[in-house]
Design a protein around this motif. Sequence first.
Motif, PDB file in Angstrom:
ATOM      1  N   UNK A  26       8.695  45.919  12.416  1.00 50.67           N
ATOM      2  CA  UNK A  26       7.711  46.847  12.976  1.00 50.67           C
ATOM      3  C   UNK A  26       6.440  46.812  12.141  1.00 50.67           C
ATOM      4  N   UNK A  27       5.313  47.018  12.778  1.00 50.35           N
ATOM      5  CA  UNK A  27       4.030  46.990  12.073  1.00 50.35           C
ATOM      6  C   UNK A  27       3.869  48.236  11.233  1.00 50.35           C
ATOM      7  N   UNK A  64      20.962  42.635  10.967  1.00 58.65           N
ATOM      8  CA  UNK A  64      21.035  42.168   9.586  1.00 58.65           C
ATOM      9  C   UNK A  64      20.047  42.830   8.643  1.00 58.65           C
ATOM     10  N   UNK A  65      19.095  43.596   9.151  1.00 57.65           N
ATOM     11  CA  UNK A  65      18.161  44.297   8.283  1.00 57.65           C
ATOM     12  C   UNK A  65      18.880  45.430   7.572  1.00 57.65           C
ATOM     13  N   UNK A  66      18.288  45.894   6.468  1.00 52.22           N
ATOM     14  CA  UNK A  66      18.774  47.086   5.773  1.00 52.22           C
ATOM     15  C   UNK A  66      17.649  48.111   5.787  1.00 52.22           C
ATOM     16  N   UNK A  67      17.975  49.318   6.191  1.00 52.49           N
ATOM     17  CA  UNK A  67      17.000  50.399   6.332  1.00 52.49           C
ATOM     18  C   UNK A  67      17.335  51.484   5.332  1.00 52.49           C
ATOM     19  N   UNK A  68      16.358  51.866   4.518  1.00 52.59           N
ATOM     20  CA  UNK A  68      16.538  52.973   3.575  1.00 52.59           C
ATOM     21  C   UNK A  68      15.660  54.126   4.039  1.00 52.59           C
ATOM     22  N   UNK A  69      16.261  55.319   4.177  1.00 53.45           N
ATOM     23  CA  UNK A  69      15.555  56.491   4.690  1.00 53.45           C
ATOM     24  C   UNK A  69      15.483  57.559   3.607  1.00 53.45           C
ATOM     25  N   UNK A  79      12.138  52.422   5.010  1.00 52.28           N
ATOM     26  CA  UNK A  79      11.794  51.113   4.476  1.00 52.28           C
ATOM     27  C   UNK A  79      12.814  50.103   4.972  1.00 52.28           C
ATOM     28  N   UNK A  80      12.336  49.076   5.647  1.00 47.78           N
ATOM     29  CA  UNK A  80      13.199  48.011   6.153  1.00 47.78           C
ATOM     30  C   UNK A  80      13.074  46.824   5.205  1.00 47.78           C
ATOM     31  N   UNK A  81      14.201  46.409   4.645  1.00 49.84           N
ATOM     32  CA  UNK A  81      14.234  45.313   3.681  1.00 49.84           C
ATOM     33  C   UNK A  81      13.175  45.556   2.603  1.00 49.84           C
ATOM     34  N   UNK A  82      12.272  44.617   2.388  1.00 50.76           N
ATOM     35  CA  UNK A  82      11.233  44.768   1.359  1.00 50.76           C
ATOM     36  C   UNK A  82       9.860  45.029   1.964  1.00 50.76           C
ATOM     37  N   UNK A  83       9.815  45.530   3.188  1.00 52.10           N
ATOM     38  CA  UNK A  83       8.551  45.801   3.874  1.00 52.10           C
ATOM     39  C   UNK A  83       7.946  47.116   3.369  1.00 52.10           C
TER      40      UNK A  83
END
Length: 139
Positions: A26-27, A64-69, A79-83
């Motif tokens: 996502x942007x 396969x992404x990892x999302x931290x809330x 935050x998705x992965x290192x974005x």
Amino acid sequence: MRSPLLLLPASVLLASSALAQTLPYPRTDAPAISTVQVTAPMKTVRIQPDQAYVIGGTYAMSNGWHLKVRTASRHIDATIDNQQPLRLFAVAPYKFASPDGNVRMEFNRGEWGEDMLMSYVPDPRLAQAIVLESRTAQR
């Protein structure tokens, strides 16, 4: 002799499964817009402490992404992965949206309330939305 049309569905299936592994993130920035859009300000709701406990944590996404809330009183930082983090505002209990409405997350889903649903528009110029599901990976 077999018709080449019978091979088309199999190639479409293979292409769609390959696409799931290479979805665009996502942007996090606002795209340059050459049109004027008038919208009412987003009405946010307060996140209760028990809701924040259910929402916060790390999620393993279906692609396969990892999302931290991380939660705050009226928004979450996802935050998705290192974005770069996405700031989403609470619009209803357990429902969040970006200010432009292109990213939405809904938490406390499923039988045990551990599932979440995320939908986003990868490119606002196209009529396309991507929907991903997830289960809490850890707290």
